[in-house]
Design an enzyme around this catalytic site. Structure first.
Site, mmCIF file in Angstrom:
data_model
loop_
_atom_site.group_PDB
_atom_site.id
_atom_site.type_symbol
_atom_site.label_atom_id
_atom_site.label_comp_id
_atom_site.label_asym_id
_atom_site.label_seq_id
_atom_site.Cartn_x
_atom_site.Cartn_y
_atom_site.Cartn_z
ATOM 1 N N ILE A 18 0.763 -1.355 -0.138
ATOM 2 C CA ILE A 18 -0.211 -0.023 0.024
ATOM 3 C C ILE A 18 0.857 1.243 -0.006
ATOM 4 O O ILE A 18 0.148 2.446 -0.248
ATOM 5 C CB ILE A 18 -0.704 0.186 1.255
ATOM 6 C CG1 ILE A 18 -0.092 -0.072 2.360
ATOM 7 C CG2 ILE A 18 -1.998 -1.226 1.319
ATOM 8 C CD1 ILE A 18 -1.107 -0.217 3.807
ATOM 9 N N GLY A 21 8.590 4.168 1.037
ATOM 10 C CA GLY A 21 9.239 4.981 1.516
ATOM 11 C C GLY A 21 10.535 4.924 1.371
ATOM 12 O O GLY A 21 11.162 4.160 0.692
ATOM 13 N N GLY A 22 11.553 5.863 1.901
ATOM 14 C CA GLY A 22 12.971 5.922 1.767
ATOM 15 C C GLY A 22 13.553 4.772 2.357
ATOM 16 O O GLY A 22 14.470 4.149 2.275
ATOM 17 N N SER A 24 11.440 2.194 3.960
ATOM 18 C CA SER A 24 10.779 0.852 4.392
ATOM 19 C C SER A 24 9.730 0.904 3.414
ATOM 20 O O SER A 24 9.438 1.859 2.710
ATOM 21 C CB SER A 24 10.233 0.737 5.752
ATOM 22 O OG SER A 24 9.583 1.935 5.815
ATOM 23 N N VAL A 26 5.444 -0.452 2.852
ATOM 24 C CA VAL A 26 4.140 -0.707 3.824
ATOM 25 C C VAL A 26 3.419 -1.834 3.003
ATOM 26 O O VAL A 26 2.928 -1.430 1.829
ATOM 27 C CB VAL A 26 3.468 0.359 4.354
ATOM 28 C CG1 VAL A 26 2.364 0.306 4.995
ATOM 29 C CG2 VAL A 26 4.716 1.545 5.032
ATOM 30 N N LYS A 41 5.226 -2.656 8.167
ATOM 31 C CA LYS A 41 6.246 -1.754 7.767
ATOM 32 C C LYS A 41 7.556 -2.565 7.683
ATOM 33 O O LYS A 41 7.841 -3.004 8.838
ATOM 34 C CB LYS A 41 6.613 -0.654 8.523
ATOM 35 C CG LYS A 41 7.465 0.300 7.958
ATOM 36 C CD LYS A 41 7.646 1.625 8.698
ATOM 37 C CE LYS A 41 6.609 2.588 8.067
ATOM 38 N NZ LYS A 41 6.500 3.726 8.544
ATOM 39 N N ASP A 135 10.870 13.531 13.215
ATOM 40 C CA ASP A 135 10.624 13.544 11.854
ATOM 41 C C ASP A 135 9.141 13.940 11.463
ATOM 42 O O ASP A 135 8.553 13.109 10.824
ATOM 43 C CB ASP A 135 10.888 12.173 11.172
ATOM 44 C CG ASP A 135 11.186 12.202 9.656
ATOM 45 O OD1 ASP A 135 11.506 13.371 9.179
ATOM 46 O OD2 ASP A 135 10.971 11.127 9.215
#
Length: 639
Positions: A18, A21-22, A24, A26, A41, A135
């Protein structure tokens, strides 16, 4: 390699990817043990091979699993299987705040405040648990389909920033605080800075600082002033502008001290958006500017110093020095060193410096460097002048006595005979001089003793206060631990009991007695009597914690339907009766001398027969009399 249908830890079945990211990817997965959908994740391979990073990753994820808040994406589990490092999280169906902003270009003021308040509430919960996000950015905020705002990626940001440079750092550096950009210590106020940048982007549709490289953007966060959001969107209220400015101060000491203060001001801005009620901390007492000594200051100095004369030329020279520094932009004023001071003056300077040090330590907040140097210069000059005046007065008094003695000795020699009265006066003057010197030495010694006594008293009082603080803190911790041990109930997983075959009421009572929430749904069954429990969801024997919702599947009895009698009923009426029961009517035509045309002559199966839902009932429709009769066509809508 992750693929659909793969099962992790003998429990989580991967359904689909779904997002990515940089750091991981998901995936949506099915938790087969608790029968629920979750988000997993999975760390990318380059990070999973770093043992130090994986250790911090697990520790931070386990800490984040303790965060329970409606504005935080829950973390259920963390582990490793088949060489894959993963985190199991709550599955939130929705869209990230970044995509939402891109979709709407910019958000309204009320919508931005509402989202910011919910973000701050989630971050406040984390801060109280001792977890700093580090973050905060729109990519890590999810807006669910029902409008709920949830902050995600708690606990892993610290591990990521301390060991790696992620490939999506370009997206993160737009929201990083100055202390993070410098690589320094970060705390709750770093998250407050990032929240202010996110609020700026929601209102304007753009980030405050942008550039071609991450280094360029980081330097802007450290050096450049925060632009006003009202420069890009003129109808933003002044209170929101001031909240953003206070959140994004370069100096963290001038920001909000906690998320609760941010929430309070955001809520107040909804009530009075155009009032500037934000209390911002100034950079210094007078903005850090050099302050000239006025006539009032001179009179005040004179009144404080009493009979000691203050040299007007000192003040004029000081002001000229300040004017020259202001024009040339030089650094600190150079302190003047007093000349000719004796041992008593050196002791006096030592005491003055000690007292000045204590006053500096006790002074609340931070003052600008230039202002502190100005005050130090003033104090040093005034003390030096006072010491010189005292020394001159002592020398004058002692010199006057010696002069009188010399005069008397001269008169005695000129007269050729010793003067008895002159000798007595000389002796008295010497005694007075020695008495004054002894008194001055005694005063100095007394000052030294008093200073030493005050220092000892201050140390003793500080130790006593520290002991009291430690004692009170221990008491508070003991009371908190005892109350938690007495009142808190930690839910434990336990095997779900088998209640099949029991009545719904008895099964519900048994499960509720174990702390479960019970709901039900009906299902037809030929083997289980009506009102009895067919089974449970999750299945019996599953490890389920107290407070979990259990669904009881209750039998509604046999699923067969009793066929109604439709003989001598019109075709239209027979169709309605059969279809209302879930049966299908099939038409054929026949002649009858007794049944009127258009009515049912016969049916199969017969009335009272038990059939399954959706079964077909064949009916014969009369077309009228036999040989001489005419055949009647059944209308299309009756078929």
């Amino acid at each position: 390699m992750i693929s659909e249908g793969m099962i992790l830890a003998d429990r989580y079945e991967i359904l689909s990817r779904i997002g990515t990211g940089g750091m991981s990817d998901v995936y949506k997965a099915q938790d087969n043990k608790l029968s629920r959908f979750v988000a997993i994740k999975v760390l990318k391979q380059e990070y999973a091979e770093n043992a130090n990073f994986v250790t911090k990753f697990h520790a931070e994820a386990q800490a984040a699993a303790g965060l329970i808040h409606s504005n935080i994406v829950g973390v259920y589990d963390v582990g490793e299987d088949q060489g894959l490092q993963y985190i199991v999280m709550e599955l939130v169906e929705g869209i990230t705040l970044k995509h939402y902003i891109e979709k709407k270009l910019r958000l309204s003021v009320k919508e931005s405040i509402s989202i910011a308040i919910q973000m701050a509430q989630g971050l406040e919960c984390a801060h109280k648990a001792g977890i700093i996000h580090r973050d905060v950015k729109p990519q890590n905020v999810i807006i669910s389909k029902d409008g709920k705002v949830k902050v995600t990626d708690f606990g892993i940001a610290k591990a990521a920033t301390s060991e790696t440079i992620t490939s999506n750092v370009m997206g993160s550096v737009h929201y990083t605080s100055p202390e993070q950009a410098r690589g320094g210590y970060s705390d709750e106020k770093s998250d407050i800075y990032s929240l202010g940048v996110v609020l700026f982007e929601m209102l304007t549709g753009r980030v405050p600082f942008d550039g071609d490289t991450t280094v360029n953007i980081a330097i802007q966060h450290i050096q450049d002033a925060m632009p006003s959001p009202r420069e890009f969107v003129g109808d933003i209220p002044v209170s929101i502008e001031q909240i953003i400015f206070k959140c994004t101060e370069k100096n963290s000491d001038r920001r909000y001290t906690s998320m609760s203060e941010v929430i309070a001001d955001l809520k107040q801005s909804l009530l009075t958006p155009d009032d500037n009620f934000i209390k911002r901390i100034p950079s210094g007492g007078n903005g850090g500017a050099t302050r000239m000594v006025s006539e009032e200051d001179i009179m005040s100095i004179k009144s404080r110093t009493g009979s000691i004369d203050v040299d007007e030329s000192l003040i004029s020279a000081y002001n000229r020095n300040k004017d020259r520094q202001s024009e040339e932009g030089t650094g600190r004023p150079r302190r003047r060193r007093s000349e000719g001071d004796g041992s008593a003056d050196r002791r006096e300077r030592g005491r003055d410096e000690a007292r000045a040090g204590r006053r500096k330590d006790a002074r609340p907040g931070k003052r600008s460097e230039e202002t502190s140097d100005t005050e130090a210069f003033e104090e040093d000059e005034l003390r030096r002048k006072r010491r010189e005046a005292i020394r001159r007065r002592r020398e004058q008094e002692m010199g006057a006595g010696e002069e009188r003695g010399r005069s008397q000795r001269t008169q005695s020699r000129s007269s050729g005979r010793p003067s008895q009265s002159g000798t007595s006066r000389r002796r008295r003057e010497q005694e007075r001089s020695s008495s004054r010197a002894a008194r001055y030495r005694q005063e100095d010694d007394m000052d030294e003793r008093m200073s030493m006594i005050m220092r000892i008293i201050a140390v003793i009082v500080g130790i006593i206060i520290l002991i009291l603080i430690v004692f009170i803190a221990r008491k508070v911790m003991d009371v908190g631990e005892s109350s938690l041990s007495e009142n808190s109930v930690v839910p434990q997983n336990k095997a779900l009991q088998d209640v099949r075959g029991q009545s719904f009421e008895s099964a519900k009572a048994a499960l509720e007695a174990e702390g479960y929430v019970v709901q039900s749904r009906n299902e037809a069954s030929d083997s289980v009597a009506s009102g009895k429990v067919i089974g449970t969801e999750p299945a019996a024997g599953s490890m389920v914690p107290s407070g979990y919702t259990i669904t009881l599947v209750v039998s509604s009895g046999s699923g067969n339907i009793s066929v109604p009698g439709v003989v001598n009923v019109s075709a239209a009426e027979a169709k309605v009766v059969l279809e209302n029961l879930g049966l299908v009517m099939s038409l054929t035509q026949g002649t009858s001398d007794t049944v009127p045309s258009g009515s049912v002559i016969s049916q199969s199966p017969e009335a009272g027969s038990m059939v399954a839902p959706g079964s077909t009932v064949n009916v014969v429709i009369s077309t009228g009399a036999g040989e001489g009769g005419s055949r009647i066509r059944v209308p299309e809508q009756h078929r």
